[in-house]
Scaffold this motif. Sequence first.
Motif, PDB file in Angstrom:
ATOM      1  N   LEU A   1       0.844  -1.197   0.000  1.00  0.00           N
ATOM      2  CA  LEU A   1       0.000   0.000   0.000  1.00  0.00           C
ATOM      3  C   LEU A   1       0.878   1.244   0.000  1.00  0.00           C
ATOM      4  CD1 LEU A   1      -3.114   0.396   0.122  1.00  0.00           C
ATOM      5  CD2 LEU A   1      -2.850   0.826   2.566  1.00  0.00           C
ATOM      6  N   LYS A   2       0.653   2.140  -0.947  1.00  0.00           N
ATOM      7  CA  LYS A   2       1.484   3.336  -1.072  1.00  0.00           C
ATOM      8  C   LYS A   2       1.159   4.361   0.005  1.00  0.00           C
ATOM      9  CE  LYS A   2       2.963   6.858  -4.407  1.00  0.00           C
ATOM     10  NZ  LYS A   2       2.794   7.373  -5.786  1.00  0.00           N
ATOM     11  N   LYS A   3      -0.121   4.609   0.241  1.00  0.00           N
ATOM     12  CA  LYS A   3      -0.540   5.567   1.267  1.00  0.00           C
ATOM     13  C   LYS A   3      -1.564   4.912   2.187  1.00  0.00           C
ATOM     14  CE  LYS A   3      -2.855   9.897   2.272  1.00  0.00           C
ATOM     15  NZ  LYS A   3      -3.570   9.198   3.386  1.00  0.00           N
ATOM     16  N   LYS A   4      -1.165   4.683   3.408  1.00  0.00           N
ATOM     17  CA  LYS A   4      -2.076   4.091   4.373  1.00  0.00           C
ATOM     18  C   LYS A   4      -3.142   5.112   4.775  1.00  0.00           C
ATOM     19  CE  LYS A   4       1.287   0.911   6.402  1.00  0.00           C
ATOM     20  NZ  LYS A   4       1.929   0.447   7.655  1.00  0.00           N
ATOM     21  N   PRO A   5      -4.392   4.690   4.854  1.00  0.00           N
ATOM     22  CA  PRO A   5      -5.446   5.634   5.291  1.00  0.00           C
ATOM     23  C   PRO A   5      -5.210   6.089   6.723  1.00  0.00           C
ATOM     24  CG  PRO A   5      -6.305   3.389   5.171  1.00  0.00           C
ATOM     25  CD  PRO A   5      -4.940   3.354   4.559  1.00  0.00           C
ATOM     26  N   SER A   6      -5.529   7.348   6.979  1.00  0.00           N
ATOM     27  CA  SER A   6      -5.271   7.968   8.274  1.00  0.00           C
ATOM     28  C   SER A   6      -6.518   7.961   9.144  1.00  0.00           C
ATOM     29  CB  SER A   6      -4.799   9.406   8.073  1.00  0.00           C
ATOM     30  OG  SER A   6      -5.867  10.185   7.546  1.00  0.00           O
ATOM     31  N   THR A   7      -6.371   8.524  10.336  1.00  0.00           N
ATOM     32  CA  THR A   7      -7.502   8.633  11.259  1.00  0.00           C
ATOM     33  C   THR A   7      -8.632   9.455  10.652  1.00  0.00           C
ATOM     34  OG1 THR A   7      -5.929   8.581  13.103  1.00  0.00           O
ATOM     35  CG2 THR A   7      -8.168   9.290  13.598  1.00  0.00           C
ATOM     36  N   SER A   8      -8.290  10.582  10.045  1.00  0.00           N
ATOM     37  CA  SER A   8      -9.333  11.442   9.472  1.00  0.00           C
ATOM     38  C   SER A   8     -10.052  10.732   8.329  1.00  0.00           C
ATOM     39  CB  SER A   8      -8.721  12.755   8.980  1.00  0.00           C
ATOM     40  OG  SER A   8      -7.782  12.522   7.952  1.00  0.00           O
ATOM     41  N   GLU A   9      -9.326   9.903   7.571  1.00  0.00           N
ATOM     42  CA  GLU A   9      -9.958   9.166   6.473  1.00  0.00           C
ATOM     43  C   GLU A   9     -10.847   8.047   7.010  1.00  0.00           C
ATOM     44  OE1 GLU A   9      -6.394  10.144   3.306  1.00  0.00           O
ATOM     45  OE2 GLU A   9      -6.232   8.454   4.689  1.00  0.00           O
ATOM     46  N   ALA A  10     -10.437   7.456   8.126  1.00  0.00           N
ATOM     47  CA  ALA A  10     -11.295   6.451   8.772  1.00  0.00           C
ATOM     48  C   ALA A  10     -12.611   7.086   9.218  1.00  0.00           C
ATOM     49  CB  ALA A  10     -10.572   5.836   9.969  1.00  0.00           C
ATOM     50  N   LEU A  11     -12.533   8.301   9.772  1.00  0.00           N
ATOM     51  CA  LEU A  11     -13.741   8.999  10.218  1.00  0.00           C
ATOM     52  C   LEU A  11     -14.661   9.325   9.041  1.00  0.00           C
ATOM     53  CD1 LEU A  11     -12.167  11.431  12.857  1.00  0.00           C
ATOM     54  CD2 LEU A  11     -13.613   9.439  13.322  1.00  0.00           C
ATOM     55  N   ASP A  12     -14.076   9.771   7.918  1.00  0.00           N
ATOM     56  CA  ASP A  12     -14.880  10.059   6.728  1.00  0.00           C
ATOM     57  C   ASP A  12     -15.575   8.804   6.218  1.00  0.00           C
ATOM     58  OD1 ASP A  12     -14.140  12.700   6.794  1.00  0.00           O
ATOM     59  OD2 ASP A  12     -12.580  12.519   5.256  1.00  0.00           O
ATOM     60  N   TRP A  13     -14.827   7.711   6.180  1.00  0.00           N
ATOM     61  CA  TRP A  13     -15.360   6.446   5.660  1.00  0.00           C
ATOM     62  C   TRP A  13     -16.499   5.941   6.526  1.00  0.00           C
ATOM     63  CZ3 TRP A  13     -13.974   1.042   7.151  1.00  0.00           C
ATOM     64  CH2 TRP A  13     -14.473   0.093   6.234  1.00  0.00           C
ATOM     65  N   ILE A  14     -16.285   5.954   7.838  1.00  0.00           N
ATOM     66  CA  ILE A  14     -17.320   5.467   8.755  1.00  0.00           C
ATOM     67  C   ILE A  14     -18.555   6.376   8.698  1.00  0.00           C
ATOM     68  CG2 ILE A  14     -17.863   5.127  11.205  1.00  0.00           C
ATOM     69  CD1 ILE A  14     -14.964   4.132  11.531  1.00  0.00           C
ATOM     70  N   ARG A  15     -18.329   7.671   8.512  1.00  0.00           N
ATOM     71  CA  ARG A  15     -19.465   8.586   8.365  1.00  0.00           C
ATOM     72  C   ARG A  15     -20.313   8.199   7.148  1.00  0.00           C
ATOM     73  NH1 ARG A  15     -18.964  15.116   7.198  1.00  0.00           N
ATOM     74  NH2 ARG A  15     -21.209  15.545   7.085  1.00  0.00           N
ATOM     75  N   LEU A  16     -19.651   7.817   6.053  1.00  0.00           N
ATOM     76  CA  LEU A  16     -20.377   7.396   4.856  1.00  0.00           C
ATOM     77  C   LEU A  16     -21.111   6.078   5.083  1.00  0.00           C
ATOM     78  CD1 LEU A  16     -17.754   8.265   2.078  1.00  0.00           C
ATOM     79  CD2 LEU A  16     -19.930   9.425   2.526  1.00  0.00           C
TER      80      LEU A  16
END
Length: 279
Positions: free
Chosen positions: A217-232
Amino acid sequence: MEFKGTADYVADKDLMIAVNAAIRLERPLLVKGEPGTGKTELARQVATALGLEMLEWNVKSTTKAQQGLYEYDAVSRLRDSQLGDARVNDVKNYIRQGKLWQAFTAEKKCVLLIDEIDKADIEFPNDLLQELDRMEFHVYETGETVTARIRPIVIITSNNEKELPDAFLRRCFFHYIRFPDAETLEKIVEVHYPGIKKTLLSNALTQFYEIRETPGLKKKPSTSEALDWIRLLVAEDVDPADLRGEAKNALPRLHGALLKNEQDVHLFERLAFMARRER
Protein backbone atom coordinates in the motif's frame (compact mmCIF):
# COMPACT_ATOMS: atom_id res chain seq x y z
CA MET A 1 -2.15 25.51 33.79
CA GLU A 2 -2.49 21.86 32.82
CA PHE A 3 -3.85 20.13 29.73
CA LYS A 4 -6.04 17.11 30.50
CA GLY A 5 -7.63 16.62 27.09
CA THR A 6 -11.14 17.62 26.06
CA ALA A 7 -14.44 15.90 25.41
CA ASP A 8 -13.86 16.40 21.67
CA TYR A 9 -10.28 15.15 21.49
CA VAL A 10 -8.96 11.77 22.65
CA ALA A 11 -5.44 12.40 23.96
CA ASP A 12 -3.44 9.54 25.45
CA LYS A 13 -1.39 9.90 28.62
CA ASP A 14 1.93 10.39 26.82
CA LEU A 15 0.55 13.21 24.70
CA MET A 16 -0.86 15.04 27.73
CA ILE A 17 2.50 14.63 29.50
CA ALA A 18 4.28 16.10 26.47
CA VAL A 19 1.96 19.12 26.27
CA ASN A 20 2.29 19.88 29.97
CA ALA A 21 6.06 19.38 29.94
CA ALA A 22 6.42 21.89 27.09
CA ILE A 23 4.24 24.37 29.00
CA ARG A 24 6.33 24.02 32.16
CA LEU A 25 9.64 24.22 30.30
CA GLU A 26 8.33 27.14 28.20
CA ARG A 27 9.68 25.37 25.14
CA PRO A 28 7.98 24.91 21.77
CA LEU A 29 6.26 21.53 21.46
CA LEU A 30 7.25 19.84 18.21
CA VAL A 31 4.60 17.29 17.22
CA LYS A 32 5.23 14.76 14.46
CA GLY A 33 3.08 11.94 13.13
CA GLU A 34 1.31 10.64 10.05
CA PRO A 35 -0.92 13.15 8.26
CA GLY A 36 -4.42 13.00 9.70
CA THR A 37 -3.45 11.93 13.22
CA GLY A 38 -4.70 15.15 14.86
CA LYS A 39 -1.52 17.24 15.17
CA THR A 40 -3.14 20.51 14.09
CA GLU A 41 -6.30 19.77 16.04
CA LEU A 42 -4.17 19.28 19.16
CA ALA A 43 -3.26 22.98 19.21
CA ARG A 44 -6.90 23.99 18.89
CA GLN A 45 -7.91 21.65 21.70
CA VAL A 46 -5.11 22.87 23.97
CA ALA A 47 -6.34 26.42 23.44
CA THR A 48 -9.94 25.37 24.12
CA ALA A 49 -9.07 23.35 27.23
CA LEU A 50 -7.00 26.15 28.75
CA GLY A 51 -9.36 28.93 27.68
CA LEU A 52 -6.75 30.69 25.54
CA GLU A 53 -6.84 32.49 22.21
CA MET A 54 -5.15 30.62 19.35
CA LEU A 55 -3.08 32.14 16.56
CA GLU A 56 -2.46 29.91 13.55
CA TRP A 57 0.46 30.28 11.14
CA ASN A 58 0.03 27.90 8.22
CA VAL A 59 3.42 27.31 6.62
CA LYS A 60 3.69 26.80 2.84
CA SER A 61 6.61 25.99 0.55
CA THR A 62 7.01 29.70 -0.22
CA THR A 63 6.74 30.91 3.40
CA LYS A 64 9.71 32.80 4.83
CA ALA A 65 10.47 33.11 8.53
CA GLN A 66 10.39 36.91 8.25
CA GLN A 67 6.68 36.75 7.44
CA GLY A 68 6.01 35.38 10.90
CA LEU A 69 7.69 38.44 12.42
CA TYR A 70 6.56 41.28 10.19
CA GLU A 71 6.54 42.50 6.58
CA TYR A 72 7.53 45.96 5.40
CA ASP A 73 5.43 47.18 2.46
CA ALA A 74 7.97 49.37 0.69
CA VAL A 75 5.95 49.41 -2.54
CA SER A 76 2.90 50.98 -0.88
CA ARG A 77 5.09 53.55 0.84
CA LEU A 78 6.72 54.53 -2.45
CA ARG A 79 3.32 54.86 -4.12
CA ASP A 80 1.97 57.00 -1.27
CA SER A 81 5.04 59.24 -1.39
CA GLN A 82 4.42 59.87 -5.08
CA LEU A 83 0.81 60.77 -4.27
CA GLY A 84 1.84 63.10 -1.45
CA ASP A 85 0.13 61.02 1.24
CA ALA A 86 1.08 62.15 4.76
CA ARG A 87 1.15 58.53 5.95
CA VAL A 88 4.65 58.10 4.48
CA ASN A 89 6.12 60.15 7.35
CA ASP A 90 5.52 57.23 9.73
CA VAL A 91 7.10 53.98 8.62
CA LYS A 92 4.91 52.07 11.11
CA ASN A 93 2.00 52.58 8.73
CA TYR A 94 3.70 50.14 6.36
CA ILE A 95 4.64 47.44 8.84
CA ARG A 96 2.35 44.41 8.84
CA GLN A 97 2.57 42.32 11.97
CA GLY A 98 3.13 38.58 11.60
CA LYS A 99 1.75 35.83 13.81
CA LEU A 100 4.80 35.81 16.12
CA TRP A 101 4.51 39.56 16.65
CA GLN A 102 0.80 39.17 17.47
CA ALA A 103 1.57 36.34 19.91
CA PHE A 104 4.40 38.28 21.56
CA THR A 105 2.28 41.39 22.11
CA ALA A 106 -0.95 39.64 23.12
CA GLU A 107 -2.35 40.95 26.41
CA LYS A 108 -3.01 37.42 27.64
CA LYS A 109 -1.23 34.10 27.22
CA CYS A 110 -2.13 32.46 23.93
CA VAL A 111 -1.42 29.36 21.87
CA LEU A 112 0.65 29.86 18.72
CA LEU A 113 0.41 27.09 16.13
CA ILE A 114 3.16 26.88 13.50
CA ASP A 115 1.59 24.30 11.23
CA GLU A 116 3.59 21.97 8.95
CA ILE A 117 6.97 23.61 9.41
CA ASP A 118 8.62 20.98 7.21
CA LYS A 119 6.86 22.37 4.11
CA ALA A 120 9.13 25.42 4.08
CA ASP A 121 12.74 25.76 2.98
CA ILE A 122 15.32 23.92 5.13
CA GLU A 123 16.62 27.25 6.46
CA PHE A 124 13.18 28.26 7.76
CA PRO A 125 13.54 26.61 11.21
CA ASN A 126 17.07 28.01 11.65
CA ASP A 127 15.79 31.50 10.88
CA LEU A 128 13.42 31.26 13.84
CA LEU A 129 15.92 29.95 16.39
CA GLN A 130 16.59 33.20 18.23
CA GLU A 131 13.01 34.44 18.08
CA LEU A 132 11.60 31.24 19.59
CA ASP A 133 14.42 30.91 22.11
CA ARG A 134 14.64 34.51 23.38
CA MET A 135 11.05 35.41 22.52
CA GLU A 136 12.08 38.70 20.96
CA PHE A 137 13.12 40.18 17.62
CA HIS A 138 14.33 43.49 16.20
CA VAL A 139 12.38 45.64 13.74
CA TYR A 140 15.06 47.27 11.61
CA GLU A 141 12.79 49.80 9.91
CA THR A 142 11.66 51.36 13.21
CA GLY A 143 14.59 50.42 15.45
CA GLU A 144 12.34 48.85 18.08
CA THR A 145 12.69 45.46 19.74
CA VAL A 146 9.54 43.41 20.16
CA THR A 147 9.70 41.24 23.28
CA ALA A 148 7.04 38.78 24.40
CA ARG A 149 4.97 40.26 27.24
CA ILE A 150 3.74 36.80 28.19
CA ARG A 151 5.45 33.77 26.71
CA PRO A 152 2.95 31.99 24.41
CA ILE A 153 2.45 28.24 24.23
CA VAL A 154 4.06 27.33 20.91
CA ILE A 155 2.99 24.13 19.14
CA ILE A 156 4.82 23.20 15.93
CA THR A 157 3.68 20.38 13.65
CA SER A 158 5.66 18.40 11.10
CA ASN A 159 4.76 15.60 8.67
CA ASN A 160 8.41 14.54 8.42
CA GLU A 161 8.73 15.69 4.80
CA LYS A 162 12.14 17.16 5.68
CA GLU A 163 14.63 16.60 8.47
CA LEU A 164 14.71 19.54 10.85
CA PRO A 165 18.07 21.05 11.94
CA ASP A 166 19.61 19.76 15.18
CA ALA A 167 19.90 23.28 16.58
CA PHE A 168 16.17 23.73 16.15
CA LEU A 169 15.31 20.31 17.62
CA ARG A 170 17.45 21.07 20.67
CA ARG A 171 15.16 23.98 21.56
CA CYS A 172 11.92 21.95 21.33
CA PHE A 173 10.14 19.37 23.42
CA PHE A 174 9.33 16.51 21.04
CA HIS A 175 6.39 14.14 20.77
CA TYR A 176 5.48 11.65 18.05
CA ILE A 177 1.76 10.88 17.76
CA ARG A 178 1.60 7.19 16.96
CA PHE A 179 -1.24 5.86 14.86
CA PRO A 180 -3.98 4.89 17.33
CA ASP A 181 -4.64 1.26 18.13
CA ALA A 182 -8.12 -0.18 17.58
CA GLU A 183 -9.30 0.62 21.10
CA THR A 184 -8.21 4.26 20.88
CA LEU A 185 -9.58 4.70 17.38
CA GLU A 186 -12.91 3.30 18.60
CA LYS A 187 -13.00 6.03 21.28
CA ILE A 188 -12.18 8.68 18.65
CA VAL A 189 -15.00 7.48 16.38
CA GLU A 190 -17.48 7.46 19.28
CA VAL A 191 -16.54 11.07 20.09
CA HIS A 192 -17.44 12.10 16.55
CA TYR A 193 -20.40 9.76 16.05
CA PRO A 194 -21.99 9.07 19.43
CA GLY A 195 -24.51 6.25 19.38
CA ILE A 196 -22.96 4.46 16.38
CA LYS A 197 -23.91 0.77 16.18
CA LYS A 198 -21.30 -1.32 17.98
CA THR A 199 -21.36 -4.08 15.38
CA LEU A 200 -20.93 -1.61 12.51
CA LEU A 201 -18.05 0.11 14.28
CA SER A 202 -16.34 -3.17 15.16
CA ASN A 203 -16.61 -4.59 11.63
CA ALA A 204 -15.59 -1.30 10.03
CA LEU A 205 -12.49 -0.97 12.19
CA THR A 206 -11.52 -4.59 11.51
CA GLN A 207 -11.68 -3.95 7.78
CA PHE A 208 -9.93 -0.59 8.15
CA TYR A 209 -6.90 -2.09 9.91
CA GLU A 210 -6.76 -4.92 7.36
CA ILE A 211 -6.56 -2.28 4.64
CA ARG A 212 -3.79 -0.40 6.48
CA GLU A 213 -1.77 -3.59 6.87
CA THR A 214 -2.05 -4.60 3.21
CA PRO A 215 1.50 -5.14 1.82
CA GLY A 216 2.41 -2.76 -0.99
CA LEU A 217 0.00 0.00 0.00
CA LYS A 218 1.48 3.34 -1.07
CA LYS A 219 -0.54 5.57 1.27
CA LYS A 220 -2.08 4.09 4.37
CA PRO A 221 -5.45 5.63 5.29
CA SER A 222 -5.27 7.97 8.27
CA THR A 223 -7.50 8.63 11.26
CA SER A 224 -9.33 11.44 9.47
CA GLU A 225 -9.96 9.17 6.47
CA ALA A 226 -11.30 6.45 8.77
CA LEU A 227 -13.74 9.00 10.22
CA ASP A 228 -14.88 10.06 6.73
CA TRP A 229 -15.36 6.45 5.66
CA ILE A 230 -17.32 5.47 8.75
CA ARG A 231 -19.47 8.59 8.36
CA LEU A 232 -20.38 7.40 4.86
CA LEU A 233 -21.12 3.88 6.11
CA VAL A 234 -23.51 5.36 8.68
CA ALA A 235 -25.12 7.65 6.09
CA GLU A 236 -25.59 4.72 3.67
CA ASP A 237 -26.98 2.60 6.53
CA VAL A 238 -24.64 -0.24 5.59
CA ASP A 239 -25.48 -3.58 7.18
CA PRO A 240 -22.61 -4.58 9.53
CA ALA A 241 -22.95 -8.17 8.29
CA ASP A 242 -22.13 -7.00 4.76
CA LEU A 243 -18.84 -5.56 5.95
CA ARG A 244 -17.97 -8.73 7.83
CA GLY A 245 -18.77 -10.83 4.79
CA GLU A 246 -16.51 -8.90 2.39
CA ALA A 247 -13.33 -10.63 1.28
CA LYS A 248 -10.20 -9.43 3.07
CA ASN A 249 -8.49 -8.27 -0.12
CA ALA A 250 -11.60 -7.05 -1.94
CA LEU A 251 -11.91 -3.45 -3.05
CA PRO A 252 -13.68 -1.89 -0.04
CA ARG A 253 -17.03 -0.21 -0.57
CA LEU A 254 -16.87 3.59 -0.69
CA HIS A 255 -13.13 3.12 -1.13
CA GLY A 256 -12.65 6.69 -2.36
CA ALA A 257 -12.66 7.81 1.28
CA LEU A 258 -9.76 5.48 2.12
CA LEU A 259 -7.64 4.95 -1.01
CA LYS A 260 -6.29 8.22 -2.35
CA ASN A 261 -4.28 7.19 -5.42
CA GLU A 262 -4.81 4.93 -8.42
CA GLN A 263 -1.88 2.68 -7.48
CA ASP A 264 -3.60 1.56 -4.27
CA VAL A 265 -6.95 1.12 -6.04
CA HIS A 266 -5.27 -1.08 -8.67
CA LEU A 267 -3.55 -3.04 -5.90
CA PHE A 268 -6.89 -3.98 -4.33
CA GLU A 269 -8.40 -4.71 -7.74
CA ARG A 270 -5.56 -7.15 -8.45
CA LEU A 271 -5.90 -8.75 -5.02
CA ALA A 272 -9.65 -9.13 -5.54
CA PHE A 273 -9.07 -10.71 -8.98
CA MET A 274 -6.53 -13.15 -7.57
CA ALA A 275 -8.88 -14.03 -4.68
CA ARG A 276 -11.67 -14.84 -7.16
CA ARG A 277 -9.36 -17.06 -9.23
CA GLU A 278 -8.39 -19.07 -6.17
CA ARG A 279 -11.98 -19.88 -5.28
